[in-house]
Design an enzyme around this catalytic site. Sequence first.
Site, PDB file in Angstrom:
ATOM      1  N   ARG A   1       0.810  -1.583   0.227  1.00 13.09           N
ATOM      2  CA  ARG A   1      -0.665   0.191   0.251  1.00 13.09           C
ATOM      3  C   ARG A   1       0.653   1.322  -0.125  1.00 13.09           C
ATOM      4  O   ARG A   1       0.323   2.395   0.985  1.00 13.09           O
ATOM      5  CB  ARG A   1      -1.359  -0.102   1.593  1.00 13.09           C
ATOM      6  CG  ARG A   1      -2.345  -0.819   1.054  1.00 13.09           C
ATOM      7  CD  ARG A   1      -2.495  -1.102   0.200  1.00 13.09           C
ATOM      8  NE  ARG A   1      -3.257  -2.776  -0.104  1.00 13.09           N
ATOM      9  CZ  ARG A   1      -2.956  -3.485  -0.149  1.00 13.09           C
ATOM     10  NH1 ARG A   1      -2.324  -3.843  -1.525  1.00 13.09           N
ATOM     11  NH2 ARG A   1      -3.335  -4.593  -0.706  1.00 13.09           N
TER      12      ARG A   1
ATOM     13  N   SER B   1     -10.860  -2.124   3.535  1.00 12.73           N
ATOM     14  CA  SER B   1      -9.919  -1.930   4.183  1.00 12.73           C
ATOM     15  C   SER B   1      -9.722  -0.815   5.289  1.00 12.73           C
ATOM     16  O   SER B   1      -9.124   0.233   4.423  1.00 12.73           O
ATOM     17  CB  SER B   1      -8.979  -2.892   4.339  1.00 12.73           C
ATOM     18  OG  SER B   1      -9.222  -3.839   3.696  1.00 12.73           O
TER      19      SER B   1
ATOM     20  N   GLU C   1      -5.252   2.872   6.678  1.00 12.99           N
ATOM     21  CA  GLU C   1      -4.821   2.379   4.879  1.00 12.99           C
ATOM     22  C   GLU C   1      -5.848   3.155   4.456  1.00 12.99           C
ATOM     23  O   GLU C   1      -5.193   3.871   3.248  1.00 12.99           O
ATOM     24  CB  GLU C   1      -5.454   1.024   4.612  1.00 12.99           C
ATOM     25  CG  GLU C   1      -5.578   0.431   3.100  1.00 12.99           C
ATOM     26  CD  GLU C   1      -5.799  -0.395   2.642  1.00 12.99           C
ATOM     27  OE1 GLU C   1      -5.885  -1.554   3.300  1.00 12.99           O
ATOM     28  OE2 GLU C   1      -6.092  -1.321   1.385  1.00 12.99           O
TER      29      GLU C   1
HETATM   30  C1  LIG Z   1     -15.622  -2.049  -1.413  1.00 12.54           C
HETATM   31  C2  LIG Z   1     -14.236  -1.518  -1.303  1.00 12.54           C
HETATM   32  C3  LIG Z   1     -12.994  -2.854  -1.381  1.00 12.54           C
HETATM   33  C4  LIG Z   1     -11.879  -2.787  -1.914  1.00 12.54           C
HETATM   34  N1  LIG Z   1     -10.872  -4.000  -1.738  1.00 12.54           N
HETATM   35  C5  LIG Z   1      -9.682  -3.014  -2.098  1.00 12.54           C
HETATM   36  C6  LIG Z   1      -9.015  -4.251  -1.809  1.00 12.54           C
HETATM   37  O1  LIG Z   1      -8.970  -5.577  -2.342  1.00 12.54           O
HETATM   38  N2  LIG Z   1      -7.213  -4.201  -2.408  1.00 12.54           N
HETATM   39  C7  LIG Z   1      -7.296  -2.596  -2.081  1.00 12.54           C
HETATM   40  O2  LIG Z   1      -5.472  -2.746  -2.389  1.00 12.54           O
HETATM   41  N3  LIG Z   1      -7.966  -1.679  -2.056  1.00 12.54           N
HETATM   42  C8  LIG Z   1      -9.046  -1.841  -1.481  1.00 12.54           C
HETATM   43  N4  LIG Z   1      -9.785  -1.393  -1.688  1.00 12.54           N
HETATM   44  C9  LIG Z   1      -9.708   0.275  -1.693  1.00 12.54           C
HETATM   45  C10 LIG Z   1      -8.923   1.233  -2.518  1.00 12.54           C
HETATM   46  O3  LIG Z   1     -10.350   0.609  -3.562  1.00 12.54           O
HETATM   47  C11 LIG Z   1      -7.958   1.119  -3.559  1.00 12.54           C
HETATM   48  O4  LIG Z   1      -6.857   1.703  -2.404  1.00 12.54           O
HETATM   49  C12 LIG Z   1      -8.009   1.939  -4.966  1.00 12.54           C
HETATM   50  O5  LIG Z   1      -6.425   2.133  -5.630  1.00 12.54           O
HETATM   51  C13 LIG Z   1      -8.067   3.862  -4.611  1.00 12.54           C
HETATM   52  O6  LIG Z   1      -7.820   4.002  -6.132  1.00 12.54           O
HETATM   53  P1  LIG Z   1      -9.060   5.082  -6.129  1.00 12.54           P
HETATM   54  O7  LIG Z   1      -8.876   5.640  -7.940  1.00 12.54           O
HETATM   55  O8  LIG Z   1     -10.358   5.111  -5.695  1.00 12.54           O
HETATM   56  O9  LIG Z   1      -8.346   6.609  -5.225  1.00 12.54           O
HETATM   57  P2  LIG Z   1      -8.067   7.796  -4.255  1.00 12.54           P
HETATM   58  O10 LIG Z   1      -9.154   6.672  -3.080  1.00 12.54           O
HETATM   59  O11 LIG Z   1      -9.504   8.471  -4.800  1.00 12.54           O
HETATM   60  O12 LIG Z   1      -7.060   8.344  -3.685  1.00 12.54           O
HETATM   61  C14 LIG Z   1      -6.268   6.828  -3.019  1.00 12.54           C
HETATM   62  C15 LIG Z   1      -4.876   7.654  -3.406  1.00 12.54           C
HETATM   63  O13 LIG Z   1      -4.162   8.511  -4.719  1.00 12.54           O
HETATM   64  C16 LIG Z   1      -3.735   9.398  -4.732  1.00 12.54           C
HETATM   65  N5  LIG Z   1      -4.828   9.252  -6.045  1.00 12.54           N
HETATM   66  C17 LIG Z   1      -4.920   9.045  -6.927  1.00 12.54           C
HETATM   67  N6  LIG Z   1      -5.224   9.229  -7.942  1.00 12.54           N
HETATM   68  C18 LIG Z   1      -4.133   9.956  -8.423  1.00 12.54           C
HETATM   69  C19 LIG Z   1      -3.672  10.004  -9.270  1.00 12.54           C
HETATM   70  N7  LIG Z   1      -3.561   9.962 -10.815  1.00 12.54           N
HETATM   71  N8  LIG Z   1      -1.947  10.825  -9.507  1.00 12.54           N
HETATM   72  C20 LIG Z   1      -1.651  10.908  -7.903  1.00 12.54           C
HETATM   73  N9  LIG Z   1      -2.122  10.706  -7.091  1.00 12.54           N
HETATM   74  C21 LIG Z   1      -2.873  10.435  -7.487  1.00 12.54           C
HETATM   75  C22 LIG Z   1      -4.662   9.993  -4.367  1.00 12.54           C
HETATM   76  O14 LIG Z   1      -4.482  11.296  -3.753  1.00 12.54           O
HETATM   77  C23 LIG Z   1      -5.278   9.535  -2.767  1.00 12.54           C
HETATM   78  O15 LIG Z   1      -4.077   9.944  -2.323  1.00 12.54           O
HETATM   79  C24 LIG Z   1     -11.578  -1.323  -1.838  1.00 12.54           C
HETATM   80  C25 LIG Z   1     -12.215  -0.194  -1.643  1.00 12.54           C
HETATM   81  C26 LIG Z   1     -13.592  -0.129  -1.245  1.00 12.54           C
HETATM   82  C27 LIG Z   1     -15.076   0.786  -1.530  1.00 12.54           C
END
Ligand SMILES: Cc1cc2nc3c(=O)[nH]c(=O)nc-3n(C[C@H](O)[C@H](O)[C@H](O)COP(=O)(O)OP(=O)(O)OC[C@H]3O[C@@H](n4cnc5c(N)ncnc54)[C@H](O)[C@@H]3O)c2cc1C
Length: 302
Positions: A175, A225, A295
């Site tokens: 992560r 998580s 996380e």
């Molecule tokens: C139901 C559910 C299940 C999940 N299961 C998992 C799992 O199995 N494994 C897992 O690892 N995660 C899981 N997650 C968490 C999440 O989906 C991941 O961490 C995912 O990768 C976040 O992506 P996002 O686009 O939503 O990022 P965001 O939540 O929008 O951002 C996360 C971070 O990345 C940064 N960021 C986003 N896009 C960019 C970019 N283009 N450039 C620079 N910085 C950026 C943001 O500033 C922030 O710090 C889950 C979430 C939910 C709701």
Amino acid sequence: MNQQFLEALKTILNEEQWKEQEPMKLHTTFRVGGSADLLVTPDLVQLPSVIKLCKLHQMPYTVIGNGSNLLVGDKGIRGVVIVCGKPAEEISFDGAHMTVGAGTMLAKAANAAAEHSLTGMEFAAGIPGSVGGAVVMNAGAYGGEMKDIIESVKVLDLDGKEHVLSLQELDLSYRHSCIPEHGYIVTEATLCLERGDMQQIRDTMEDYRNRRAEKQPLNYPSAGSTFKRPEGYFAGKLIMDAGLKGYTVGGAQVSEKHAGFVVNIGDATAADIKQLMQDVSDKVKEQYGVVLEPEVKMIGEF
Ligand SMILES: Cc1cc2nc3c(=O)[nH]c(=O)nc-3n(C[C@H](O)[C@H](O)[C@H](O)COP(=O)(O)OP(=O)(O)OC[C@H]3O[C@@H](n4cnc5c(N)ncnc54)[C@H](O)[C@@H]3O)c2cc1C
């Protein structure tokens, strides 16, 4: 908001690409968060100009993807929130190499890989994030992680200048990536997959999706998580063993279905969720001596 900045921004973006006082609960899977002063959705051609303009006017900005790993404070976010846009050609293939725009959802990318009989990305199909967010978080599940499939990533630096980072330069671990510490914005990722059997790839993805539906509280808003896995333990098990399943603060609750998830069972505020996370950490530390590290990323003003 600085009028000069807004006027200049209007020369870069169309009217539908920016919103003032935009509630962040509309842009996070927790469905929580106060308003952003300004939220913009530039495409990848406009993005460098937006970055340069922010720098010129000393306007702070925050980049988000699908908001699936975020807890935004109730007082919202000052400055500009940038939601990373999509390139004209969202996904392209060169043999077993797939290039994807940062704003593309992981599920869409994983499905495209399956359609091309490319294996390696099945683990990502059920993660509700964007490719950019997945690179930043080194998202992973079921024994796979982005680190296993990334070849290189295109980023913009604080001056809006493009760089290509190799897998080594990304410094990916559990992560973690180097992206936040440099203030980079991910614009594109090239993934290295392998030829496989299309039906088998689809079956694996289906199996992972079913396992999620069975174990995770997908019927409530959450950010997945809540805490990282502490070395040698599982956060969910520690929380469950501490008797905290169902523990509630306001509209926030430790999920009855999976104690590793905090869910929004009604009109949770960010303050409810933050307080609940603190209580859970304190109780687990007290009972087991284990420190739980969030996380979920907390951003904005609480
Ligand atoms: C139901 C559910 C299940 C999940 N299961 C998992 C799992 O199995 N494994 C897992 O690892 N995660 C899981 N997650 C968490 C999440 O989906 C991941 O961490 C995912 O990768 C976040 O992506 P996002 O686009 O939503 O990022 P965001 O939540 O929008 O951002 C996360 C971070 O990345 C940064 N960021 C986003 N896009 C960019 C970019 N283009 N450039 C620079 N910085 C950026 C943001 O500033 C922030 O710090 C889950 C979430 C939910 C709701």
